[in-house]
Design an enzyme around this catalytic site. Sequence first.
Site, PDB file in Angstrom:
ATOM      1  CE  LYS A 212      32.365   3.170  -5.090  1.00 39.37           C
ATOM      2  NZ  LYS A 212      33.047   4.318  -5.700  1.00 39.37           N
ATOM      3  CB  THR A 213      37.912  -0.231  -1.857  1.00 36.67           C
ATOM      4  OG1 THR A 213      37.279  -0.260  -3.129  1.00 36.67           O
ATOM      5  CG2 THR A 213      38.507  -1.575  -1.552  1.00 36.67           C
ATOM      6  CG  HIS A 427      40.724  29.504 -27.450  1.00 43.07           C
ATOM      7  ND1 HIS A 427      39.829  29.059 -28.397  1.00 43.07           N
ATOM      8  CD2 HIS A 427      40.439  28.812 -26.325  1.00 43.07           C
ATOM      9  CE1 HIS A 427      39.041  28.153 -27.864  1.00 43.07           C
ATOM     10  NE2 HIS A 427      39.396  27.970 -26.600  1.00 43.07           N
ATOM     11  CD  GLU A 428      42.999  28.297 -23.203  1.00 40.36           C
ATOM     12  OE1 GLU A 428      42.284  28.414 -22.186  1.00 40.36           O
ATOM     13  OE2 GLU A 428      42.866  27.361 -24.009  1.00 40.36           O
TER      14      GLU A 428
END
Length: 604
Positions: A212-213, A427-428
Site C-alpha cells: 500500500k505504501t 504424524h506428517e
Amino acid sequence: MNEVKSPKKPLIYYYFIVLLVLMIINLTVMPWFNSRQVVEVDYGTFMTMTENHEIGQVLVDANKITFTNKENTQIFKTGRMDDPGLIERLHAAGAQFGGEIVEEMPLFLSILLNWVLPMVIFVVIGQLLARQMMKKAGGGNNSMMFGMGKSNAKVYVKSAEGIKFSDVAGEDEAKENLTEIVDYLHNPGKYKEVGASMPKGVLLVGPPGTGKTMLAKAVAGEANVPFFSMSGSEFVEMFVGMGASKVRDLFKQAKEKAPCIVFIDEIDAIGKKRDGQLSSNDEREQTLNQLLTEMDGFEGNTGVIILAATNRPESLDPALTRPGRFDRRVPVELPDLKGREEILKVHARKIKTEGNIDYAQIARMASGASGAELANIVNEAALRAVRSGRNAATQADLEESIEVVIAGYQKKNAILTDQEKRIVAYHEIGHALVAAKQTNSAPVQKITIVPRTSGALGYTMQVEEGNHYLMDKKEIENKIATFCGGRAAEEVVFGSITTGASNDIEQATKLARAMITRYGMSRDFDMVAMETVTNQYLGGDATLACSAETQARIDHEVVETVKAQHEKAASILMENRAKLDELAQYLYEKETITGEEFMHILNK
Ligand code: ADP
Ligand code: ZN
C-alpha cells in the site's frame, strides 16, 4: 528522493522571550552596574558632606563641582556658587583635588551597552540554535522550542529515481484504479473542462505488507509531484489539540505545494469510530474532526489528493468514508499466483541469481505469502547463498528460504529422540496421506521433519494448483480431515497421542466453526449468520452474535463435525496402513520427502 526543508517559521516567540529577559536584566542587574552614575545634589548637601568630612575626590570647574564620597562609590554633581572659603574648607575636610573623576556615560553608549549589545548576542545565539535544530530535525520544523505542534510531515520532491508503478508487481486492479489519479495530476484541465472533480481521498485497504505504501509512492512518482507522508499515529499526541494543529499544518503545507500527494499511513489510528464510550479519547476525536474539516475545506480540484492506508477498514468512522472525503476505496489484496511470481521476479532483479530459476514453482510453494514476505524470501535466499560461499542464489536457496520465512530457521541443535522422530514422521505422513487420498485435496509439495525455530517439529508444504475463489462443503470437510490426519496417524500406529497436534486442532476447529456460523453449511441453522468477522485483514477474528443457548448448540455441532472428519481420517489411514508405514519409514530415514517421491511411493 531529496528531502527539502519545510518553510521556516518566524522566530517570533524567541524574540519575545529575549525582550522579556532584557527588561528583567535592566530592571534588576543594570542599576547595580550603573551605580557610579552621577547624582545631582543641591549645594547644601555638598556643604554638609564637606563639614562631615565625607568628600573623597573633588573637581571644581567654572560652573559646576563634581565630587565623590569617601569610598569613591558614587559620583555627585552640583552647581558652583560664589563661595570664597570653599577650597580651604575642602582641604581641611581631607578632600583630594584634581585626579580623574570618570564622567557619566553618554546616553547613547549606555543604551548601546544595556540594550543593543545583549540583543545582538541573543539573536546570534538564537540563529545558531535554530540552524542546528533544523539540521537535527532533518528538515522538519523546530517544533519543540519555537512553536508547539508543527507538523513533521516529510516532504519529498519529485525525483527521477522515485518509485514507479513498474516497481509494484501484481496488484493490477489497484494500479488501474490509481492511474486515473495520475492522469488527473498530469492534466487537471481535461477534467475541469467536463466538470468532473477528482475524489479528494482514496483509501487503500488490504492486509499488511501488500504494497500500500509503495503504491502511494508510485502515484507520486508517476505524476512527478511532491509526496507528503505521515503515519496516523504521529498525529496522536499527548496534549489535546496538538494533533489537530499538526493536521492543520500538514494541509497548509500541502496546499502550498499543490499539486501533490498526501499519504496517511495507518489512518485507523485517528480515524476510528467515535463510539461515545467512556474510554473515548478527546485528543483523537479532535484530530479526526480537524481532518474532516480540512477535507471539507478544500475544493476537489485544488490538486491535493489524499491517499490513506489501513488494514482495518471496518473500524473507520463513517464520517471519514462518506462521499466528499475518502470516497474511493482501492483494495490491495494478497497477491495471487501470477502476482507472487511477478513480485519474486521484481525483487530477484536486485540480487544475483542463477539463470535457471523456476519462479512459477516458487510462487506456487509460497501460497498465501504477502509482497513483503516474498521480498523477504528473496533476500533470505541471497543471504543463504553468501553463507554457503556461492556468488548467486539458486532454486534450492529460494525453496529453503520459503520455509525459513514461513516456519523459521532450522534448529540445528534440537535433537529429537528416536521415538519422537518416528512419531513426527508418522504424524506428517498422516496429514499428507489423508490429503492425497481425498481426491479434492491438494497434493503435498514437500515434507520435512527438521525442527524449526518457530517450534514446529515437521513441516508439510501443501500446494494449491492455480487460484481458488470458492470452496464447496466437501472441500472444507476434506481440509478438516487432513488437519486431523496427523493425530489420527499417531493413534493408528502407536495407540497413544501427543501434544504435537495443537495447531492442527486449532485450525480444524476454526474451519468447522466457520462452516456453521458463517457459511451456512450446518444442518440446523440454515442461512443464518451467527458470527461476524471483525477484522478481515488481520487474522479474521469473529464475534458471536447469538443467544447463549444457540452458542451451546453451535459448540455441539462443531464437535460433531470435527469428530466425523477425525474418524474419516483414521479410517483412510487404516485402509492404507502399508503405505503409511512405507512412507513414514522413508521420511524417517531421509528427513525430507518431495511431492514427487511421495506420489511415486504411493502409486507403486
Ligand atoms: P504496506 O504498506 O501494505 O504494509 P509496503 O508498501 O510497506 O506494505 O510494502 C512493504 C515491502 O514489501 C515493500 O517495501 C516491498 O519491498 C514489498 N512489496 C509489497 N508488495 C509489493 C509488490 N506488489 N511489488 C513489489 N514489492 C512489494
Ligand atoms: Zn500436524
